[in-house]
Design an enzyme around this catalytic site. Structure first.
Site, PDB file in Angstrom:
ATOM      1  N   GLY A 138       0.845  -1.190   0.000  1.00  0.00           N
ATOM      2  CA  GLY A 138       0.000   0.000   0.000  1.00  0.00           C
ATOM      3  C   GLY A 138       0.871   1.227   0.000  1.00  0.00           C
ATOM      4  CB  SER A 139       1.511   4.005  -1.483  1.00  0.00           C
ATOM      5  OG  SER A 139       0.447   4.080  -2.384  1.00  0.00           O
ATOM      6  N   GLY A 140       0.740   5.595   1.099  1.00  0.00           N
ATOM      7  CA  GLY A 140      -0.037   6.665   1.722  1.00  0.00           C
ATOM      8  C   GLY A 140       0.743   7.950   1.646  1.00  0.00           C
ATOM      9  N   GLY A 142       4.521   7.459   2.385  1.00  0.00           N
ATOM     10  CA  GLY A 142       5.407   6.616   1.596  1.00  0.00           C
ATOM     11  C   GLY A 142       4.757   5.291   1.266  1.00  0.00           C
ATOM     12  CB  VAL A 168       3.619  -0.464   3.333  1.00  0.00           C
ATOM     13  CG1 VAL A 168       3.963  -1.565   4.315  1.00  0.00           C
ATOM     14  CG2 VAL A 168       3.290   0.813   4.069  1.00  0.00           C
ATOM     15  CG  ASP A 218      -3.072   9.593  12.530  1.00  0.00           C
ATOM     16  OD1 ASP A 218      -4.238  10.038  12.524  1.00  0.00           O
ATOM     17  OD2 ASP A 218      -2.418   9.366  11.499  1.00  0.00           O
TER      18      ASP A 218
END
Ligand SMILES: *[C@@H]1O[C@H](CO)[C@@H](O)[C@H](O)[C@H]1NC(C)=O
Ligand SMILES: *[C@@H]1O[C@H](CO)[C@@H](O)[C@H](O)[C@H]1NC(C)=O
Ligand SMILES: *[C@@H]1O[C@H](CO)[C@@H](O)[C@H](O)[C@H]1NC(C)=O
Ligand SMILES: *[C@@H]1O[C@H](CO)[C@@H](O)[C@H](O)[C@H]1NC(C)=O
Length: 683
Positions: free
Chosen positions: A350-352, A355, A357, A469
């Site tokens: 995944g990415s967010g 950055g 993963v 968070d």
């Protein structure tokens, strides 16, 4: 008037060059009551000389057209002539980085767009026309992601032909003279110049953007299209903008249009200023807070940039003293590269905002790991961040995603975690097509796991750790579907990444305790607030702020509270559970969710109490006080003329939006004190 004379002169002197009407005009600023403009909706000329298409009021529209039609086709020919335009826009959101809906450069058969709608229709279409081909051409600058029109993101520019579903669109960016592409945020309030050129011979349309006066060489969008079927002989050119529940003031500062050659670029310093935000009554604290935090942010970014420039780390895999203390946790870059097949796309989990993963398998180990690679953009505070990570590396709890180690290479940070085969909780709760619907028992187990992890962070370790968070996306599920809290410490890092994009904000929007906006003070109670939102999400299967929901359901806490009061609490329980749940547990979770989501920190329980409720060591709380919205009598006068939303609903929304303005303050102050997340860690 001058333009008319100009056109006449051209007609007199140039008729032998071309049989068509040559037209061009130029505005560097606009005059009130100008005969050259046709305006409708809420559009007006601001005192500085800018066109204000919309104010930052919810659900309004505005149009401004050049008053004369432009002849696009030579007489007797069905061919659209080349045209070229440059204009300068600015969008000032009501709340920092949280605005809507966008504006568009449009070419239509008539300047009278009666019946057109606000929000995602951008003041161009009414819904019934949305799929009928009424001819129009638009270049949209859209700051909200609408599912109806398959928008790619909440910061894009697109070419629309007879439909608001863009023929082609791309995230907003611009090119530096050396062809480097840079991100640009429409919602930032920044002044942005746009160039749109249509080449009649090549039948190609080019769109360029830049925050500067010079026209970039490279196009952001280039689209092959023959406009002859879209355009009539004569069309009107202008702009349209709209706001929705989220609102921005949309401005046009200058505008050149040319049928006889390339439109001149506008020189930004010669244009009118963007007017200061006009606030509708009250909440001066917020304005002060926001603008103060904005200037702090700018200073902080400058300081950070300078500091970063000074000590740019050049060497690979540099070992620093503090790192030696935690030797066993350090991986070599080569090792991680090998483990993830060279950070191959196949291994991407995944990415967010922070950055990407990757899934990996360490040499001489059977276990999988997740390797998070923090992107180049978020490079501020890497060192401070690392020193925190190194202390967090010592945390151990069965409901935390274990940090196994890290690696640093130039500005890249790599963090190695336990691999969580079942992904993140949000995918199950509100993914498009969740693979599996979690049963109530699974949900309850996940909730209990997260609660005990938070209790450990708050009280169970030698230092108090505030996660900052907590949200469904940061709860990961292990092989046995236990909830595990991940991503501690990262929140801060990607907040400091220069990207103030709305994507991240909306993700976190709704989890932020209101007192954060006032004092910017982080306490364990702010985590409890976010945990309350998580409890309600798990029970209701929806997000804390659902921008696509009905206005009265927009804010989850309000909606749950109103159902709670009217006694039909079963209505809020996730319908995907098919009524199969332990009613006592569900009611307890909803009660706890409301209690934790209370606006005043004193009312919220501690995580220790929450765990005891969940473990049924306490009977579930009898009385649930009202979530108690802030400033209930600080009512805003809402006059948007649409009648679509009443003041009460608007206020609730404003209240929750106000919560949102918190992170700017906190993130700003924590740029100066990077220890913001771990509250009492003695630094
Ligand atoms: C939408 O626009 C079309 C064309 O102008 C008009 O016929 C229709 O009545 C409008 N529909 C609504 C709901 O206003
Ligand atoms: C618009 O689209 C809807 C659904 O796709 C369809 O039922 C309707 O007939 C269309 N309207 C027109 C006027 O084409
Ligand atoms: C292009 O210019 C910018 C600033 O002028 C610089 O930061 C960037 O590294 C340059 N890129 C290339 C590929 O030269
Ligand atoms: C239009 O193009 C002509 C020819 O290139 C140029 O001389 C003129 O300045 C342009 N006008 C505007 C308003 O851009």
């Amino acid at each position: 008037m001058e333009t008319l004379v100009f056109v006449w002169l051209l007609l007199i002197f140039l008729p032998h060059l071309t049989s068509s009407l040559t037209q061009e005009f130029s505005f560097t600023g606009f005059k009130k009551a100008s005969p050259n403009l046709i305006m409708s909706g809420v559009t007006e000329i601001a005192n500085t000389g800018a066109i204000r298409l919309t104010t930052d009021t919810s659900r309004v529209i505005g149009h401004a057209f050049y008053s004369l039609p432009i002849r696009f086709k030579p007489p007797g020919q069905n061919r659209v002539l080349s045209f070229s335009t440059s204009f300068v826009i600015a969008m000032v959101p009501e709340y920092v980085a949280l605005g809507g809906h966008g504006l568009a450069f449009i070419i239509t058969p008539t300047p009278n767009l009666q019946g057109s709608l606000s929000s995602q229709y951008l003041g161009i279409l009414n819904s019934s026309r949305a799929n009928v081909s009424s001819n129009f051409f638009a270049v949209e600058f859209d700051t909200v992601k609408d599912l109806e029109f398959e928008d790619i993101n909440d910061n894009h520019v697109g070419i629309d032909i007879n439909s608001l579903e863009s023929s082609i669109s791309t995230p907003v960016a611009y090119f530096l003279p050396n062809s480097t592409k840079k991100e640009l945020f429409l919602d930032s309030g920044r002044v942005i110049q746009a160039w749109i050129d249509y080449d009649s011979n090549k039948k190609r349309l080019d769109v360029k953007l830049s925050p500067l006066s010079e026209k970039p060489k490279l196009s952001l969008l280039s689209y092959n299209i023959d406009l002859s079927s879209v355009f009539g002989d004569e069309m009107y050119v202008g702009f349209s903008a709209s706001t929705g529940l989220l609102a921005s003031s949309h401005y046009i500062l200058g505008w050149n249009f040319n049928m006889s050659g390339e439109a001149m670029s506008l020189s930004l310093p010669s244009l009118p200023r963007v007017p200061r935000p006009v606030k509708k009554k009250k909440s001066p604290g917020l304005i002060l807070g926001v603008s103060f935090s904005c200037s702090l942010l700018i200073i902080a970014v400058l300081v950070a940039a300078v500091m970063f420039g000074i000590k740019k780390v050049k060497d690979e895999d540099r070992v620093e003293e503090w790192e030696l203390d935690y030797g066993p946790h350090r991986f070599s870059y080569r090792e991680l590269k090998k483990a993830t097949n060279g950070f191959g796309d196949k291994e991407l989990l995944g990415s967010g905002g922070f950055g990407k993963v990757y899934k990996g398998k360490l040499p001489d180990s059977e276990e999988f790991v997740a390797v998070k690679r923090i992107s180049h953009e978020s490079k501020q505070g890497v060192r401070e961040f690392m020193s925190e990570v190194s202390s967090i590396g010592h945390l151990r709890h069965r409901n935390l995603v274990q940090l196994l180690g890290w690696c640093r290479r130039r500005q890249d940070l790599l963090l190695v975690y336990d691999f969580m085969p079942n992904g993140s909780l949000d995918m199950y709760l509100f993914g498009e097509n969740p693979k599996v619907i979690l049963t109530w028992d699974q949900r309850f187990k996940i909730i209990k796991g997260v609660a005990s992890a938070l209790l450990y962070l708050h009280e169970g370790w030698e230092q108090t750790v505030i996660h900052r968070d907590i949200k469904a996306a940061n709860v990961l599920l292990d092989g046995d579907m236990n909830g595990r809290v991940g991503d501690f410490g990262l929140a801060k890092l990607y907040e400091h990444g220069s990207n103030p994009g709305v994507t991240r904000v909306v993700g976190t929007f709704g989890y932020l305790a209101p007192e954060l906006t006032k004092s910017g003070k982080l306490t364990t109670s702010t985590d409890v607030y976010a945990f309350g939102a998580l409890l309600l999400e798990v029970a209701c299967g929806r997000r804390p702020i659902e921008t696509n929901a009905l206005p009265e359901e927009l804010v989850m806490v309000d909606w749950v509270w109103s159902r709670w009061q009217s006694g039909d609490i079963r209505e809020v329980v996730d319908w995907r559970l098919n009524g199969e749940y332990d009613e006592d547990e569900v009611v307890m979770v909803i009660k706890l969710g409301l209690l934790c989501s209370n606006n005043s920190p004193e009312v919220r329980p501690t995580m220790r109490q929450v765990v005891m409720y969940l473990e049924k060591q306490f009977p579930s709380p009898e009385v649930v006080p009202a979530p108690d919205f802030l400033d209930a009598n600080d009512s805003m006068c809402l006059d948007d003329g649409s009648g679509n939303i009443n003041a009460g609903e608007f206020e609730d929304f404003v209240d929750s939006a106000r919560f949102y303005s918190g992170p700017n303050q906190t993130s700003t102050s924590s740029i100066f004190s990077f220890g913001g997340k771990t509250k009492t860690d003695g630094r």
